[in-house]
Design an enzyme around this catalytic site. Structure first.
Site, mmCIF file in Angstrom:
data_model
loop_
_atom_site.group_PDB
_atom_site.id
_atom_site.type_symbol
_atom_site.label_atom_id
_atom_site.label_comp_id
_atom_site.label_asym_id
_atom_site.label_seq_id
_atom_site.Cartn_x
_atom_site.Cartn_y
_atom_site.Cartn_z
ATOM 1 N N GLY A 17 50.482 25.231 -37.023
ATOM 2 C CA GLY A 17 51.812 25.863 -37.040
ATOM 3 C C GLY A 17 51.767 27.084 -37.935
ATOM 4 N N VAL A 105 45.254 23.379 -47.131
ATOM 5 C CA VAL A 105 45.027 24.815 -46.927
ATOM 6 C C VAL A 105 45.979 25.707 -47.727
ATOM 7 C CG1 VAL A 105 46.617 25.144 -44.976
ATOM 8 C CG2 VAL A 105 44.484 26.486 -45.105
ATOM 9 N N TYR A 129 51.752 13.646 -62.054
ATOM 10 C CA TYR A 129 51.830 12.270 -62.531
ATOM 11 C C TYR A 129 50.775 11.858 -63.543
ATOM 12 C CZ TYR A 129 55.146 12.046 -58.743
ATOM 13 O OH TYR A 129 56.215 12.294 -57.929
ATOM 14 N N GLU A 196 48.971 10.335 -48.147
ATOM 15 C CA GLU A 196 48.749 10.265 -49.588
ATOM 16 C C GLU A 196 49.025 8.850 -50.096
ATOM 17 O OE1 GLU A 196 49.724 13.569 -52.575
ATOM 18 O OE2 GLU A 196 51.330 12.108 -52.943
#
Lengths: 245, 288
Positions: A17, A105, A129, A196
């Site tokens: 995209g 990217v 974190y 993730e």
């Protein structure tokens, strides 16, 4: 001491995209800072090969452009990465590279990224974190998910934007994550932070042999703390809502 | 791995503030407090790891075997598969020590040498020969230890990696110029004064069978070369070990907790545990 081994380092990166606009800064900065002096093979996955800019590469460095299907939902694109990477390894990367890094990217290299990062299985600490208690880590907390992590579990919260290792280990890792993603899909659930979350679940059970500090995965929107001597790889300032539309 | 509950590691809190816990080539230096043994035990048990422990009891040194083995039974790789390889010229004098489950002892009969220096140095040759012939098929890791010692606290899988050396307790705070490396350029073990990471002890080293084979073979060949050139390194096999580990960096380094002499060095506060310690001996009597 890794140089005489004549290693080739692979990098997978997805630009689907509007994310194709990040390819040039990513590659140009990688040419400057990523594994200088080593053979490098970039595997660039995109729905629009024509949109890939011509970036000059140094000697011993290659770019393979691999077309993949676009998707209307950015979450879907994100989640399919694990499967795509494992298929790449099975098909060709296992013969072409010794180590493989899987990177986001929309990032740039700002300082050297070298052989200190090579390990059997490599994870990077998420910049948001590293100073926080595990109860506050944004793990998937719904027990029905394959990515579920209980409040008394967890070592570090790792960022999905950087992981890697020896190509065989990355294969097992991405296959395992993909299997878990499919299990969730079958149960009609998508983990809180997509792959993730699955990456974090898996890294508790299959602990990384090398952990990269937030120098290797930084967010420029954050103020740089004194513990961070150098920023090597960080986010490009972007308008997320526009990109994902 | 199964679900385990343990304290969270903190990215901004070092495990030890008083000692170096990582070498410049990113090998961990093993001190108490730097590792969680439950996590490590699980990882190594999942691989069904077998550890070989080589020990040489030549001539009068057989007398050290009983205490060595008894204390190893208490402290060395407990819960994992272990094979003791006892090299001796006196197989009848090897004591019967009761061994726990998954642990066995193999007696390897070898020749002795008149000079204690030769006994010490030929260990390299014997380990390399048996690594190829036997150890490669029987164990995953080899630990090569001196016999005139005892285990006094936990020595476990935290030490295992491709190649490890142990910091000599007499030199861990010395400058490299003071290390007792071989300093004569004629020797294969020569190290110049401006080189050297640590001074490793010849009494405790190890790694994967392949890496131990490479190390012992290289040291043996270097000693053969030295002999042909009419020179013997100042600290014998230890000098050659140090030369090897300078150019083939170990993937883990054991702190002096793993090699101590309480009589000579006491118990400084930096040593949270004394794990493998010298047994008092009369050097004159035992070496002849």
């Amino acid at each position: 001491m890794y140089q005489p081994l004549n290693l080739t380092i692979g990098v997978t990166v997805f630009a689907v995209g509007k994310y194709t606009c990040f390819i040039r800064p990513f590659l140009e900065s990688a040419e400057k800072f990523f594994m200088r002096g080593y053979q490098v093979h970039y595997y660039l996955f995109t729905h629009d090969p024509a949109a890939v800019p011509k970036v000059p590469l140094g000697p011993g460095r290659l770019l393979s452009i691999i077309p993949i299907q676009g998707h209307s939902q950015w979450e879907e694109i994100s989640m399919r990465r694990m499967e795509t990477i494992s298929k790449l390894i099975a098909k060709r990367a296992h013969q072409e590279v010794d180590y493989l890094f899987c990177l986001d990217v929309d990032m740039v290299f700002r300082n050297p990224w070298g052989p200190e990062t090579l390990g059997d299985l490599v994870a990077a600490i998420h910049p948001g974190y590293f100073a926080v208690s595990r109860q506050q880590f944004p793990y998937e907390r719904r027990q029905v998910s394959a990515a579920f992590v209980a409040y008394n579990e967890g070592d570090f919260y790792y960022g999905g934007a950087v992981f890697g290792g020896r190509v065989a280990r990355v294969y097992e890792f991405t296959r395992g994550c993909h299997t878990a993603i499919l299990a969730d899909k079958a149960n009609g659930i998508m983990a809180a932070w997509q792959e993730e979350s699955h990456l974090n679940r898996r890294f508790i059970w299959h602990k990384p042999s090398t952990v990269l500090s937030p120098e290797y995965l930084w967010d420029d929107r954050k103020p740089q703390p004194p513990s961070l001597k150098l920023i090597r790889f960080s986010t490009v300032d972007k308008d997320t809502s526009w990109l994902r539309s | 791995m199964t679900r385990m509950v343990y304290a969270q590691p903190k990215a901004l809190t070092p495990s030890r503030k008083d000692v170096l816990v990582l070498t410049p080539w990113l090998a961990p230096i093993i001190w108490e407090g730097t590792f969680n043994i439950d996590i490590l035990n699980e990882q190594f048990r999942l691989q069904n790891t077998t550890v070989g422990l080589t020990v040489f009891a030549i001539k009068k040194y057989v007398v050290f075997l009983k205490l060595f083995l008894e204390t190893a039974e208490q402290h060395f790789m407990v819960g994992h598969k272990v094979i003791y390889y006892v090299f001796t010229d006196r197989p009848a004098d090897v004591p019967q020590v009761p061994l726990g489950a998954g642990r066995k002892l193999v007696v390897l009969t070898v020749r002795n040498y008149t000079r204690w220096q030769d006994v010490s140095m030929h260990r390299m040759e014997m380990i390399s020969r048996f690594s190829e012939q036997r150890f490669l098929h029987e164990v995953d890791y080899l630990v090569c230890a001196d016999v005139d010692m005892k285990f006094s606290d936990h020595v476990g899988v935290e030490i295992l990696s491709a190649l490890f050396g142990t910091l000599h307790p007499g030199f861990y705070s010395s400058s490299r110029e003071a290390f007792t490396y071989e300093r004569r350029p004629k020797s294969q073990a020569y190290i110049p004064r401006d080189e050297g990471d640590f001074y490793y002890m010849g009494a405790f080293f190890g790694g994967s069978v392949v890496e131990v084979y490479r190390l012992t073979k290289a040291c043996h060949q270097a000693m053969v070369e030295d002999k042909a050139n009419g020179i013997e390194a100042v600290w014998h096999d230890e000098s050659h070990l140090n030369k090897y580990l300078l150019y083939h960096k170990p993937t883990k380094v054991l702190s002096p907790e793993y090699m101590w002499d309480q009589q000579l060095l006491g118990w400084p506060s930096i040593m949270k545990k004394l794990r493998y310690v010298a047994v008092p001996k009369n050097h004159q009597a035992i070496r002849n």
